[in-house]
Design a protein around this motif. Structure first.
Motif, PDB file in Angstrom:
ATOM      1  N   SER A  65      -4.384  -1.246   8.081  1.00  0.00           N
ATOM      2  CA  SER A  65      -3.921  -1.767   8.467  1.00  0.00           C
ATOM      3  C   SER A  65      -3.752  -2.049   9.781  1.00  0.00           C
ATOM      4  O   SER A  65      -3.390  -0.969  10.470  1.00  0.00           O
ATOM      5  CB  SER A  65      -2.700  -2.249   7.757  1.00  0.00           C
ATOM      6  OG  SER A  65      -1.908  -2.990   8.243  1.00  0.00           O
ATOM      7  N   ALA A 328       0.891  -5.847   2.162  1.00  0.00           N
ATOM      8  CA  ALA A 328       0.283  -4.173   1.533  1.00  0.00           C
ATOM      9  C   ALA A 328       0.761  -4.328   0.020  1.00  0.00           C
ATOM     10  O   ALA A 328      -0.227  -3.299  -0.237  1.00  0.00           O
ATOM     11  CB  ALA A 328       1.849  -3.302   2.371  1.00  0.00           C
ATOM     12  N   ASP A 331      -2.965  -4.951  -0.713  1.00  0.00           N
ATOM     13  CA  ASP A 331      -3.950  -4.383  -0.755  1.00  0.00           C
ATOM     14  C   ASP A 331      -3.950  -2.794  -1.315  1.00  0.00           C
ATOM     15  O   ASP A 331      -4.911  -2.048  -2.181  1.00  0.00           O
ATOM     16  CB  ASP A 331      -3.412  -3.670   0.910  1.00  0.00           C
ATOM     17  CG  ASP A 331      -4.251  -5.234   1.888  1.00  0.00           C
ATOM     18  OD1 ASP A 331      -4.730  -5.504   1.702  1.00  0.00           O
ATOM     19  OD2 ASP A 331      -3.550  -5.158   2.674  1.00  0.00           O
TER      20      ASP A 331
END
Length: 421
Positions: A65, A328, A331
């Motif tokens: 990321s 986030a 993911d």
């Protein structure tokens, strides 16, 4: 699978303490690091080996990321009590895990944020890929508050070797409760001829939830609109079968016998022929070569359904950068689905045999069960409701102290009182 559902200890603080705290102190979640990435904490109950595995997932996401950096906040003991204490002080982790029954309370108190506007159009997320049951438990009043990362439908495990030795027909995916009852009676025996039953067809000792019988007879405990329906005819028919297996057919050890030894242990040692377990339970490994384990869907009457233990990742309402936190969350949820079984998505089931090779034989039947798996129509006072069902219905029937009709009436009245109906 978690411990006995109906006997779980109610943890956490009163909702009022959260309401007081939400108006008080403030924290600083979701700040930025020197690298420019948004710093985020993920709260988890993972501990020991599970925590090491989870750390590996988080490390990989952090490397990939450009927008966020995740730090794990492990709370392996008193998880909900500590999460609620942090939430009351506005110090909750930016992201954290919730079991399905807690989502409505946290949503209604404003502890967690709806995700809809932050996940809309994200190419990494396909909500249509989720099975309906797991996705629904993350929704409150039409808004999505959590993305499920695990779906553990209850399956019927059976001792295939014992069935064949006894000459009883093996369980089939289309079994009715009458088929199950017939096999359970045939497999309940006094093997050593000492006048005491030492082999049982199944075990019902506080697990599985009575919802298995209610739902598969077309009934509901509490419907989607929050209305109590446990004392309606379809629900009572399911409770009658539940009662019959325990108190008339006596195909299960009594409460003391079962809880002293443990239902899973009785199945693993060949004393119970059929066990209601989570799809991810590792009986195949634990049994080894002692006997061949089989798995199929739970029986049904008019409706196919199975209870599922479902957990989701949620986002704190106090996190400062919600778009990045949502990124986030997506993911992380996608990554966990390749780690834990069963995943709550149709495409994710393709990874099951890679994650747990011993489960390869049952992928097809687990897929079929996932299609009809579901959680409760959870309410903000779900723990109180579960306790009332245990006290007014489940335990009295286990002990032979109430008829199905009386137990259903008493439980329904208790639920209505809690819900103000």
């Amino acid at each position: 699978m978690k411990g006995r559902f109906m006997k779980k200890i109610v943890t956490g603080l009163l909702a009022s303490s959260l309401l007081v705290g939400m108006a008080g102190c403030s924290g600083d979640p979701g700040g930025s690091s020197a690298s420019g990435k948004v710093e985020l904490k993920i709260g988890t109950w993972a501990g020991a080996q599970e925590l090491k595995e989870f750390q590996g997932i988080v490390d990989q996401l952090n490397q990939q990321s450009k927008n966020y950096h995740l730090t794990i906040q492990s709370i392996p003991a008193d998880y909900y009590k500590k999460i609620q204490t942090m939430a009351a002080a506005k110090q909750a982790p930016d992201l954290f895990w919730l079991s399905q029954e807690y989502i409505p309370m946290y949503a209604e108190l404003g502890v967690i944020a709806p995700l809809d506007e932050y996940i809309k159009g994200n190419s990494k997320l396909n909500l249509d890929d989720y099975f309906e049951g797991p996705l629904q438990v993350g929704k409150v009043n039409g808004k999505l508050y959590g993305l499920p990362w695990i779906n553990q439908p209850v399956m019927l495990y059976y001792n295939k070797t014992l069935f064949e030795k006894t000459g009883v027909e093996l369980p089939k995916p289309d079994w009715t409760w009458e088929d199950f009852e017939k096999a359970a009676i045939a497999l309940t025996k006094d093997v050593n001829q000492d006048g005491k039953t030492d082999q049982f067809g199944t075990v019902i000792d506080g697990w599985p939830p009575v919802a298995l019988w209610v739902w598969t007879h077309g009934g509901e405990i509490i419907d989607k609109d929050g209305k109590v329906r446990m004392d309606e005819p379809q629900a009572i028919e399911g409770i009658k079968m539940f009662h019959k297996l325990i108190n008339q057919d006596k195909v299960t050890p009594n409460k003391t016998q079962a809880q002293n030894t443990g239902g899973p242990e009785m199945f693993k040692t060949g004393k119970v022929a059929m066990f209601f377990g989570g799809a991810g339970d590792d009986f195949e490994k634990q049994v080894g070569n002692a006997f061949e384990v089989g798995m199929t869907k739970v029986p049904h009457a008019t409706t196919e359904a199975t209870f599922s233990w479902i957990a989701a990742t949620v986002m704190s309402n106090t996190t400062k950068n919600k778009p990045v936190a949502a990124e986030a969350l997506i993911d992380l949820t996608n990554a966990i689905r390749k780690w834990k079984i069963l995943p709550p998505t149709k495409s994710g089931l393709g990874h099951v045999a890679d994650i747990r090779p011993e489960k390869a034989y049952a992928v097809e039947i687990m897929t079929e069960s996932s299609k009809v798996s579901r959680g409760f129509n959870n309410q903000s006072k779900q723990n109180e409701l579960d306790t009332a069902i245990w006290q007014e219905l489940y335990e009295p029937i286990l002990l032979g102290k109430k008829s199905p009709e009386q137990a259903a009436k008493d439980a329904a009245n208790a639920l209505r009182k809690i819900l103000g109906q």
